[in-house]
Design a protein around this motif. Structure first.
Motif, PDB file in Angstrom:
ATOM      1  N   ALA A 208      -6.287  -5.769  -2.793  1.00  0.00           N
ATOM      2  CA  ALA A 208      -6.860  -5.005  -3.900  1.00  0.00           C
ATOM      3  C   ALA A 208      -6.234  -3.620  -3.933  1.00  0.00           C
ATOM      4  CB  ALA A 208      -8.374  -4.886  -3.740  1.00  0.00           C
ATOM      5  N   GLY A 209      -6.354  -2.989  -5.089  1.00  0.00           N
ATOM      6  CA  GLY A 209      -5.873  -1.623  -5.214  1.00  0.00           C
ATOM      7  C   GLY A 209      -6.286  -1.010  -6.529  1.00  0.00           C
ATOM      8  N   LYS A 210      -6.191   0.311  -6.579  1.00  0.00           N
ATOM      9  CA  LYS A 210      -6.654   1.053  -7.746  1.00  0.00           C
ATOM     10  C   LYS A 210      -5.584   1.142  -8.838  1.00  0.00           C
ATOM     11  CE  LYS A 210      -5.358   5.690  -6.257  1.00  0.00           C
ATOM     12  NZ  LYS A 210      -4.428   5.946  -7.330  1.00  0.00           N
ATOM     13  N   PHE A 211      -6.041   1.459 -10.019  1.00  0.00           N
ATOM     14  CA  PHE A 211      -5.149   1.745 -11.137  1.00  0.00           C
ATOM     15  C   PHE A 211      -4.403   3.037 -10.798  1.00  0.00           C
ATOM     16  CE2 PHE A 211      -7.814  -1.303 -12.935  1.00  0.00           C
ATOM     17  CZ  PHE A 211      -7.399  -1.673 -14.205  1.00  0.00           C
ATOM     18  N   ASP A 212      -3.106   3.062 -11.037  1.00  0.00           N
ATOM     19  CA  ASP A 212      -2.305   4.249 -10.746  1.00  0.00           C
ATOM     20  C   ASP A 212      -2.085   5.138 -11.965  1.00  0.00           C
ATOM     21  OD1 ASP A 212      -2.050   3.674  -8.059  1.00  0.00           O
ATOM     22  OD2 ASP A 212      -0.106   2.702  -8.279  1.00  0.00           O
ATOM     23  N   SER A 213      -2.295   4.576 -13.164  1.00  0.00           N
ATOM     24  CA  SER A 213      -2.073   5.383 -14.364  1.00  0.00           C
ATOM     25  C   SER A 213      -2.955   4.887 -15.503  1.00  0.00           C
ATOM     26  CB  SER A 213      -0.600   5.323 -14.790  1.00  0.00           C
ATOM     27  OG  SER A 213      -0.222   3.998 -15.085  1.00  0.00           O
ATOM     28  N   ASP A 214      -3.223   5.777 -16.449  1.00  0.00           N
ATOM     29  CA  ASP A 214      -3.996   5.408 -17.635  1.00  0.00           C
ATOM     30  C   ASP A 214      -3.249   4.350 -18.419  1.00  0.00           C
ATOM     31  OD1 ASP A 214      -5.976   7.241 -17.033  1.00  0.00           O
ATOM     32  OD2 ASP A 214      -5.166   8.794 -18.347  1.00  0.00           O
ATOM     33  N   GLY A 215      -3.972   3.394 -18.962  1.00  0.00           N
ATOM     34  CA  GLY A 215      -3.360   2.366 -19.784  1.00  0.00           C
ATOM     35  C   GLY A 215      -2.815   1.191 -19.000  1.00  0.00           C
ATOM     36  N   GLU A 216      -2.845   1.258 -17.679  1.00  0.00           N
ATOM     37  CA  GLU A 216      -2.371   0.157 -16.849  1.00  0.00           C
ATOM     38  C   GLU A 216      -3.313  -1.036 -17.033  1.00  0.00           C
ATOM     39  OE1 GLU A 216      -0.414  -0.020 -12.396  1.00  0.00           O
ATOM     40  OE2 GLU A 216      -2.122   1.316 -12.718  1.00  0.00           O
ATOM     41  N   GLU A 217      -2.746  -2.221 -17.111  1.00  0.00           N
ATOM     42  CA  GLU A 217      -3.536  -3.434 -17.297  1.00  0.00           C
ATOM     43  C   GLU A 217      -4.039  -3.955 -15.953  1.00  0.00           C
ATOM     44  OE1 GLU A 217      -4.449  -4.919 -20.183  1.00  0.00           O
ATOM     45  OE2 GLU A 217      -3.466  -3.262 -21.253  1.00  0.00           O
TER      46      GLU A 217
ATOM     47  N   GLU B  50       2.456  -5.968  -2.882  1.00  0.00           N
ATOM     48  CA  GLU B  50       2.508  -4.878  -1.904  1.00  0.00           C
ATOM     49  C   GLU B  50       1.807  -5.233  -0.606  1.00  0.00           C
ATOM     50  OE1 GLU B  50       0.951  -1.241  -3.516  1.00  0.00           O
ATOM     51  OE2 GLU B  50       2.610  -1.009  -4.931  1.00  0.00           O
ATOM     52  N   GLU B  51       0.603  -5.777  -0.698  1.00  0.00           N
ATOM     53  CA  GLU B  51      -0.219  -5.967   0.494  1.00  0.00           C
ATOM     54  C   GLU B  51      -0.030  -7.315   1.179  1.00  0.00           C
ATOM     55  OE1 GLU B  51      -3.853  -2.927  -0.461  1.00  0.00           O
ATOM     56  OE2 GLU B  51      -4.238  -5.054  -0.760  1.00  0.00           O
ATOM     57  N   ALA B  52       0.236  -8.353   0.405  1.00  0.00           N
ATOM     58  CA  ALA B  52       0.333  -9.695   0.989  1.00  0.00           C
ATOM     59  C   ALA B  52       1.751 -10.242   0.983  1.00  0.00           C
ATOM     60  CB  ALA B  52      -0.595 -10.658   0.254  1.00  0.00           C
ATOM     61  N   GLY B  53       2.661  -9.601   0.252  1.00  0.00           N
ATOM     62  CA  GLY B  53       4.045 -10.054   0.218  1.00  0.00           C
ATOM     63  C   GLY B  53       4.246 -11.353  -0.530  1.00  0.00           C
ATOM     64  N   VAL B  54       3.388 -11.620  -1.521  1.00  0.00           N
ATOM     65  CA  VAL B  54       3.531 -12.838  -2.326  1.00  0.00           C
ATOM     66  C   VAL B  54       3.344 -12.509  -3.804  1.00  0.00           C
ATOM     67  CG1 VAL B  54       2.774 -14.428  -0.496  1.00  0.00           C
ATOM     68  CG2 VAL B  54       1.095 -13.504  -2.072  1.00  0.00           C
ATOM     69  N   GLU B  55       3.843 -13.417  -4.631  1.00  0.00           N
ATOM     70  CA  GLU B  55       3.581 -13.368  -6.065  1.00  0.00           C
ATOM     71  C   GLU B  55       3.001 -14.709  -6.456  1.00  0.00           C
ATOM     72  OE1 GLU B  55       7.380 -12.255  -7.616  1.00  0.00           O
ATOM     73  OE2 GLU B  55       8.256 -14.210  -7.266  1.00  0.00           O
ATOM     74  N   ALA B  56       2.401 -14.769  -7.629  1.00  0.00           N
ATOM     75  CA  ALA B  56       1.714 -15.987  -8.051  1.00  0.00           C
ATOM     76  C   ALA B  56       2.225 -16.471  -9.403  1.00  0.00           C
ATOM     77  CB  ALA B  56       0.209 -15.749  -8.132  1.00  0.00           C
TER      78      ALA B  56
ATOM     79  N   TYR C 192      -8.573  -1.429   8.598  1.00  0.00           N
ATOM     80  CA  TYR C 192      -9.518  -0.428   9.086  1.00  0.00           C
ATOM     81  C   TYR C 192      -9.935   0.452   7.916  1.00  0.00           C
ATOM     82  CZ  TYR C 192     -11.473   3.459  11.720  1.00  0.00           C
ATOM     83  OH  TYR C 192     -12.315   4.424  12.212  1.00  0.00           O
ATOM     84  N   ARG C 193     -11.243   0.710   7.809  1.00  0.00           N
ATOM     85  CA  ARG C 193     -11.755   1.599   6.766  1.00  0.00           C
ATOM     86  C   ARG C 193     -12.418   2.798   7.429  1.00  0.00           C
ATOM     87  NH1 ARG C 193      -9.602   0.969   1.793  1.00  0.00           N
ATOM     88  NH2 ARG C 193      -9.404  -1.238   1.287  1.00  0.00           N
ATOM     89  N   PHE C 194     -11.927   3.984   7.084  1.00  0.00           N
ATOM     90  CA  PHE C 194     -12.337   5.208   7.750  1.00  0.00           C
ATOM     91  C   PHE C 194     -13.828   5.513   7.569  1.00  0.00           C
ATOM     92  CE2 PHE C 194     -12.950   9.788   8.011  1.00  0.00           C
ATOM     93  CZ  PHE C 194     -12.430  10.041   9.264  1.00  0.00           C
TER      94      PHE C 194
ATOM     95  N   ASP D  23       2.846   3.970   2.610  1.00  0.00           N
ATOM     96  CA  ASP D  23       3.113   4.578   3.921  1.00  0.00           C
ATOM     97  C   ASP D  23       1.848   4.884   4.716  1.00  0.00           C
ATOM     98  OD1 ASP D  23       5.832   4.448   3.484  1.00  0.00           O
ATOM     99  OD2 ASP D  23       5.981   6.519   2.761  1.00  0.00           O
ATOM    100  N   ASP D  24       0.744   5.169   4.027  1.00  0.00           N
ATOM    101  CA  ASP D  24      -0.498   5.522   4.727  1.00  0.00           C
ATOM    102  C   ASP D  24      -1.491   4.369   4.782  1.00  0.00           C
ATOM    103  OD1 ASP D  24      -1.187   5.447   2.059  1.00  0.00           O
ATOM    104  OD2 ASP D  24      -2.332   7.319   2.096  1.00  0.00           O
ATOM    105  N   GLU D  25      -1.002   3.154   4.526  1.00  0.00           N
ATOM    106  CA  GLU D  25      -1.874   1.974   4.504  1.00  0.00           C
ATOM    107  C   GLU D  25      -1.395   0.972   5.546  1.00  0.00           C
ATOM    108  OE1 GLU D  25      -3.918  -0.452   0.919  1.00  0.00           O
ATOM    109  OE2 GLU D  25      -1.752  -0.266   0.793  1.00  0.00           O
ATOM    110  N   PHE D  26      -2.312   0.507   6.367  1.00  0.00           N
ATOM    111  CA  PHE D  26      -1.980  -0.438   7.423  1.00  0.00           C
ATOM    112  C   PHE D  26      -2.875  -1.658   7.270  1.00  0.00           C
ATOM    113  CE2 PHE D  26      -0.883   3.771   8.752  1.00  0.00           C
ATOM    114  CZ  PHE D  26       0.402   3.601   9.250  1.00  0.00           C
TER     115      PHE D  26
END
Length: 183
Positions: free
Chosen positions: A75-84, A95-101, A62-64, A138-141
């Motif tokens: 998908a998700g945003k960068f959390d800190s400067d310098g993050e790749e 985090e969102e799909a529960g998988v790694e590649a 759901y998107r408000f 916690d605030d993402e469904f």
């Protein structure tokens, strides 16, 4: 002709958790000045995860702002400067799909709102998926759902997947997958 607009003055109008809203006075290519309101965004990564059975993992979320649910790629945003960008993609996939590649392919990047934001979304194809611990914020469904990749790409082509980053990512991933099939 040089079409560059040069900032003469920049003012922060709002500094939020995600968005930094700016108002600039700019010098136009013809020498005149004008105002620009825009949003400074930290950037993001988006992932098209395809499993060994040829299924893609999409999220129902759901998107408000638009006030409804959408089908999206993780998908998700960068959390800190310098993050790749790839590190962000890996984190969001887990985090969102529960998988790694095991295998990653860079698909490019997209600018989803060029009229009012500097946001850049880096796009990746993820393959060789294996289960890992899912830990959504916690605030993402979100509700992960697997469907045949070809079906999801067709949905994007028909306009049934309306999220811009997801459409671009799915269509670019389809081009990569299709090119492999030709080899």
């Amino acid at each position: 002709m040089d079409l560059t607009e040069r900032s003469l003055r920049s003012e922060q109008v709002y500094d939020g958790v995600l968005l930094d809203v700016r108002r600039d006075e700019v010098r136009l290519p013809n020498g005149e000045t004008s105002g620009r309101e825009w949003i400074k965004h930290p950037g993001a990564s988006a992932v098209v995860p395809i499993d060994d059975e040829g299924r893609v993992i999409l999220l129902r979320q759901y998107r408000f702002g638009p006030g409804r649910e959408f089908w999206e790629v993780p998908a998700g945003k960068f959390d800190s400067d310098g993050e790749e960008a790839l590190d962000v993609a890996k984190r969001e996939l887990a985090e969102e799909a529960g998988v790694e590649a095991a295998a990653w392919t860079r698909l490019g990047q997209t600018f989803p709102a060029i009229g009012y934001s500097d946001e850049t979304i880096h796009l990746f194809l993820a393959e060789g998926l294996s289960r890992t611990e899912e830990h959504v914020d916690d605030d993402e469904f979100v509700e992960p759902f697997r469907m045949p990749f070809a079906e999801a790409a067709a949905m994007a082509r028909r306009g049934e997947i309306e999220d811009a980053k997801s459409c671009v990512a799915l269509l670019l991933a389809a081009a990569v997958v299709d090119a492999r099939d030709l080899d």
